[in-house]
Design a protein around this motif. Structure first.
Motif, PDB file in Angstrom:
ATOM      1  N   ALA A  73      58.522  23.369 -12.399  1.00 57.39           N
ATOM      2  CA  ALA A  73      58.133  22.534 -11.264  1.00 57.39           C
ATOM      3  C   ALA A  73      59.318  22.369 -10.328  1.00 57.39           C
ATOM      4  O   ALA A  73      60.449  22.139 -10.762  1.00 57.39           O
ATOM      5  N   ARG A  74      59.052  22.521  -9.031  1.00 58.34           N
ATOM      6  CA  ARG A  74      60.114  22.437  -8.046  1.00 58.34           C
ATOM      7  C   ARG A  74      59.505  22.054  -6.717  1.00 58.34           C
ATOM      8  O   ARG A  74      58.379  22.457  -6.417  1.00 58.34           O
ATOM      9  N   PRO A  75      60.197  21.274  -5.885  1.00 53.95           N
ATOM     10  CA  PRO A  75      59.634  20.928  -4.575  1.00 53.95           C
ATOM     11  C   PRO A  75      59.356  22.187  -3.764  1.00 53.95           C
ATOM     12  O   PRO A  75      60.056  23.195  -3.888  1.00 53.95           O
ATOM     13  N   ASP A  76      58.300  22.128  -2.937  1.00 56.22           N
ATOM     14  CA  ASP A  76      58.040  23.251  -2.045  1.00 56.22           C
ATOM     15  C   ASP A  76      58.213  22.802  -0.596  1.00 56.22           C
ATOM     16  O   ASP A  76      58.319  21.611  -0.305  1.00 56.22           O
ATOM     17  N   ALA A  77      58.282  23.762   0.298  1.00 57.42           N
ATOM     18  CA  ALA A  77      58.526  23.448   1.705  1.00 57.42           C
ATOM     19  C   ALA A  77      58.044  24.596   2.572  1.00 57.42           C
ATOM     20  O   ALA A  77      57.929  25.743   2.123  1.00 57.42           O
ATOM     21  N   ASP A  78      57.753  24.267   3.826  1.00 58.28           N
ATOM     22  CA  ASP A  78      57.419  25.293   4.808  1.00 58.28           C
ATOM     23  C   ASP A  78      58.707  25.905   5.341  1.00 58.28           C
ATOM     24  O   ASP A  78      59.626  25.193   5.748  1.00 58.28           O
ATOM     25  N   PHE A  79      58.753  27.224   5.336  1.00 62.85           N
ATOM     26  CA  PHE A  79      59.901  27.950   5.879  1.00 62.85           C
ATOM     27  C   PHE A  79      59.509  28.563   7.225  1.00 62.85           C
ATOM     28  O   PHE A  79      58.354  28.524   7.637  1.00 62.85           O
ATOM     29  N   GLU A  80      60.476  29.124   7.898  1.00 59.44           N
ATOM     30  CA  GLU A  80      60.220  29.744   9.191  1.00 59.44           C
ATOM     31  C   GLU A  80      59.184  30.856   9.043  1.00 59.44           C
ATOM     32  O   GLU A  80      59.167  31.584   8.047  1.00 59.44           O
ATOM     33  N   ARG A  81      58.325  30.994  10.044  1.00 59.81           N
ATOM     34  CA  ARG A  81      57.249  31.978   9.987  1.00 59.81           C
ATOM     35  C   ARG A  81      57.766  33.409  10.063  1.00 59.81           C
ATOM     36  O   ARG A  81      57.230  34.307   9.413  1.00 59.81           O
ATOM     37  N   GLU A  90      71.306  23.486  -9.827  1.00 63.09           N
ATOM     38  CA  GLU A  90      69.974  23.171  -9.323  1.00 63.09           C
ATOM     39  C   GLU A  90      69.981  22.797  -7.850  1.00 63.09           C
ATOM     40  O   GLU A  90      69.047  23.116  -7.119  1.00 63.09           O
ATOM     41  N   HIS A  91      71.044  22.127  -7.394  1.00 56.93           N
ATOM     42  CA  HIS A  91      71.045  21.688  -5.994  1.00 56.93           C
ATOM     43  C   HIS A  91      71.077  22.858  -5.019  1.00 56.93           C
ATOM     44  O   HIS A  91      70.782  22.694  -3.839  1.00 56.93           O
ATOM     45  N   ALA A  92      71.436  24.053  -5.513  1.00 51.82           N
ATOM     46  CA  ALA A  92      71.508  25.218  -4.639  1.00 51.82           C
ATOM     47  C   ALA A  92      70.262  26.098  -4.714  1.00 51.82           C
ATOM     48  O   ALA A  92      70.173  27.087  -3.987  1.00 51.82           O
ATOM     49  N   PHE A  93      69.295  25.739  -5.570  1.00 56.53           N
ATOM     50  CA  PHE A  93      68.089  26.560  -5.694  1.00 56.53           C
ATOM     51  C   PHE A  93      67.305  26.603  -4.382  1.00 56.53           C
ATOM     52  O   PHE A  93      66.733  27.624  -4.019  1.00 56.53           O
ATOM     53  N   GLY A  94      67.250  25.450  -3.710  1.00 56.58           N
ATOM     54  CA  GLY A  94      66.384  25.325  -2.540  1.00 56.58           C
ATOM     55  C   GLY A  94      64.945  25.095  -2.971  1.00 56.58           C
ATOM     56  O   GLY A  94      64.578  25.311  -4.132  1.00 56.58           O
ATOM     57  N   PRO A  95      64.095  24.656  -2.040  1.00 54.85           N
ATOM     58  CA  PRO A  95      62.686  24.446  -2.378  1.00 54.85           C
ATOM     59  C   PRO A  95      61.950  25.776  -2.516  1.00 54.85           C
ATOM     60  O   PRO A  95      62.429  26.819  -2.071  1.00 54.85           O
ATOM     61  N   ARG A  96      60.795  25.720  -3.141  1.00 56.61           N
ATOM     62  CA  ARG A  96      59.972  26.930  -3.285  1.00 56.61           C
ATOM     63  C   ARG A  96      59.164  27.105  -2.000  1.00 56.61           C
ATOM     64  O   ARG A  96      58.466  26.193  -1.562  1.00 56.61           O
ATOM     65  N   PRO A  97      59.263  28.275  -1.354  1.00 52.14           N
ATOM     66  CA  PRO A  97      58.540  28.478  -0.094  1.00 52.14           C
ATOM     67  C   PRO A  97      57.029  28.379  -0.276  1.00 52.14           C
ATOM     68  O   PRO A  97      56.468  28.953  -1.219  1.00 52.14           O
ATOM     69  N   VAL A  98      56.380  27.638   0.597  1.00 57.05           N
ATOM     70  CA  VAL A  98      54.923  27.559   0.600  1.00 57.05           C
ATOM     71  C   VAL A  98      54.370  28.930   0.977  1.00 57.05           C
ATOM     72  O   VAL A  98      54.900  29.614   1.859  1.00 57.05           O
ATOM     73  N   ARG A  99      53.332  29.346   0.291  1.00 57.58           N
ATOM     74  CA  ARG A  99      52.676  30.640   0.510  1.00 57.58           C
ATOM     75  C   ARG A  99      53.615  31.814   0.250  1.00 57.58           C
ATOM     76  O   ARG A  99      53.338  32.941   0.652  1.00 57.58           O
ATOM     77  N   GLY A 100      54.748  31.530  -0.411  1.00 60.04           N
ATOM     78  CA  GLY A 100      55.603  32.601  -0.883  1.00 60.04           C
ATOM     79  C   GLY A 100      56.433  33.330   0.150  1.00 60.04           C
ATOM     80  O   GLY A 100      56.990  34.376  -0.151  1.00 60.04           O
ATOM     81  N   ALA A 101      56.528  32.808   1.383  1.00 62.46           N
ATOM     82  CA  ALA A 101      57.316  33.522   2.390  1.00 62.46           C
ATOM     83  C   ALA A 101      58.350  32.568   3.002  1.00 62.46           C
ATOM     84  O   ALA A 101      58.008  31.445   3.361  1.00 62.46           O
ATOM     85  N   PRO A 102      59.595  32.989   3.143  1.00 58.90           N
ATOM     86  CA  PRO A 102      60.162  34.259   2.674  1.00 58.90           C
ATOM     87  C   PRO A 102      60.363  34.247   1.167  1.00 58.90           C
ATOM     88  O   PRO A 102      60.572  33.182   0.577  1.00 58.90           O
ATOM     89  N   PRO A 103      60.308  35.390   0.509  1.00 57.04           N
ATOM     90  CA  PRO A 103      60.377  35.435  -0.959  1.00 57.04           C
ATOM     91  C   PRO A 103      61.804  35.333  -1.476  1.00 57.04           C
ATOM     92  O   PRO A 103      62.381  36.303  -1.979  1.00 57.04           O
ATOM     93  N   LEU A 104      62.404  34.156  -1.351  1.00 59.10           N
ATOM     94  CA  LEU A 104      63.750  33.951  -1.866  1.00 59.10           C
ATOM     95  C   LEU A 104      63.733  34.047  -3.384  1.00 59.10           C
ATOM     96  O   LEU A 104      62.698  33.787  -4.024  1.00 59.10           O
ATOM     97  N   ARG A 105      64.860  34.393  -3.968  1.00 64.60           N
ATOM     98  CA  ARG A 105      64.921  34.482  -5.423  1.00 64.60           C
ATOM     99  C   ARG A 105      64.613  33.119  -6.041  1.00 64.60           C
ATOM    100  O   ARG A 105      65.176  32.097  -5.637  1.00 64.60           O
ATOM    101  N   ASP A 106      63.707  33.105  -7.007  1.00 67.21           N
ATOM    102  CA  ASP A 106      63.333  31.881  -7.703  1.00 67.21           C
ATOM    103  C   ASP A 106      64.230  31.745  -8.923  1.00 67.21           C
ATOM    104  O   ASP A 106      64.124  32.521  -9.878  1.00 67.21           O
TER     105      ASP A 106
END
Length: 336
Positions: free
Chosen positions: A233-241, A211-227
């Motif tokens: 439920a998982r923390p979300d975060a803003d990623f690079e534009r 789980e520690h390697a999943f990373g947060p869920r990107p806000v607005r779905g970008a970039p679309p990293l593998r979920d």
């Protein structure tokens, strides 16, 4: 598990003559990245100078990777690390890919160590990066890679007879949209979710994605990293534009090319690590590529084997590794 076991054998000694020598080389190999951290490899010592690399077909992802492309790339990355470990002993690696595809299709490569020159500084640097390389699924700061650094990544791929191409502008947006669509398709597949669940979680194990390697869920779905936890439920975060993307190509698209792609990918990732650059990988559209389309006419660079995102991100923890004793046959090696 550290990939670095001190080289204590006399200079020029056969690298697989002792259990310590075998363990040192295989410890480096198994630190390679692999699809879902399945670590789908096995090793067998043939003699003091020869090692065989096998695919562990029990770890093939039937839903995600039915043709074994991802498995081949994973084993190619392990093969590159094994080659580097041999260079640290002053040997060159003579690799025969798929030496007996008819009778032993799971035998991916025979590696024979032959006397060579002492390792160069660049080889030593890459070897030192093996235990520090990570897959980073966290937000990057958006800072662009210096041109000279990306050129080094391109040269790293070229050294393994592969091509790394930057993906920018509208092409980058199309690629991200394609990855996102593929991620949605996969996540809606019950068999895919079941397979993913078998290789993820928080239990104590020596493989899979914790789980520690999943990373947060990107806000607005970008970039679309593998979920790795669809619907959970998982923390979300803003990623690079504007993620810095690149595509890795090989001229052909078969088992030998997958091994080549894995070696090129690992050289690129270790080179990136040496320059403080983080990376994460995308393969969702390739996971959905139907077998009947494998013979499609390639583009100008050949066949795409992996999509990567590069940038500068936070430090991330390592993921588990299977012990050497589980993946290597040491029966013929003398104690040492």
């Amino acid at each position: 598990m550290s990939a670095h076991v001190p080289v204590t054998d006399p200079p020029g000694a056969p690298p697989f003559a002792t259990r310590a020598g075998v363990r040192r080389a295989v410890s480096a190999a198994v630190a390679a990245p692999s699809v879902h951290n399945t670590q789908p490899w096995r090793f067998r010592r043939v003699d003091d100078a020869t090692m065989e690399l096998y695919a562990d077909l029990d770890r093939l992802l039937i839903v995600t990777d039915p043709m074994g492309r991802g498995l081949g790339i994973s084993c190619g990355a392990a093969l590159f690390n094994l080659r580097l470990a041999l260079r640290m002993t002053g040997h060159d690696a003579r690799v025969t890919a798929l030496p007996d595809p008819g009778e032993r299709p799971d035998l991916l490569a025979t590696v024979r160590a032959v006397p060579g020159e002492p390792p160069e500084a660049g080889e030593r640097l890459l070897y030192e990066m093996i235990p520090h390389r990570r897959t980073n699924r966290f937000p990057f700061d958006g800072q662009p890679l210096p041109r000279d650094v990306f050129v080094k990544l391109v040269h790293a791929a070229h050294a393994e007879r592969a091509t790394l191409v930057p993906v920018t502008g509208r092409a980058a947006r199309r690629v991200l949209d394609m990855v996102g669509a593929a991620e949605d398709t996969l996540a809606a597949d019950e068999s895919y979710r079941a397979e993913l669940a078998r290789w993820t979680g928080s239990g104590v194990r020596s493989d899979g994605v914790p789980e520690h390697a999943f990373g947060p869920r990107p806000v607005r779905g970008a970039p679309p990293l593998r979920d790795f936890a669809p619907g959970a439920a998982r923390p979300d975060a803003d990623f690079e534009r504007e993620p810095r993307l690149a595509a890795l190509f090989t001229r052909q698209d078969g088992p030998r090319d997958w091994l080549r792609a894995g070696q090129a990918l690992q050289r690129v990732l270790l080179t990136a690590t040496a320059h403080g650059v983080a990376a994460s990988l995308f393969s969702q559209p390739l996971d959905l590529r139907a077998p009947q389309h494998r013979g499609d006419r390639p583009g100008p660079f050949g066949h795409v084997q992996m999509l990567a995102r590069f940038g500068y991100g936070p430090a991330v923890a390592e993921v588990p590794r299977r012990p050497v004793s589980e993946v290597v046959d040491l029966r013929e090696a003398r104690r040492g």
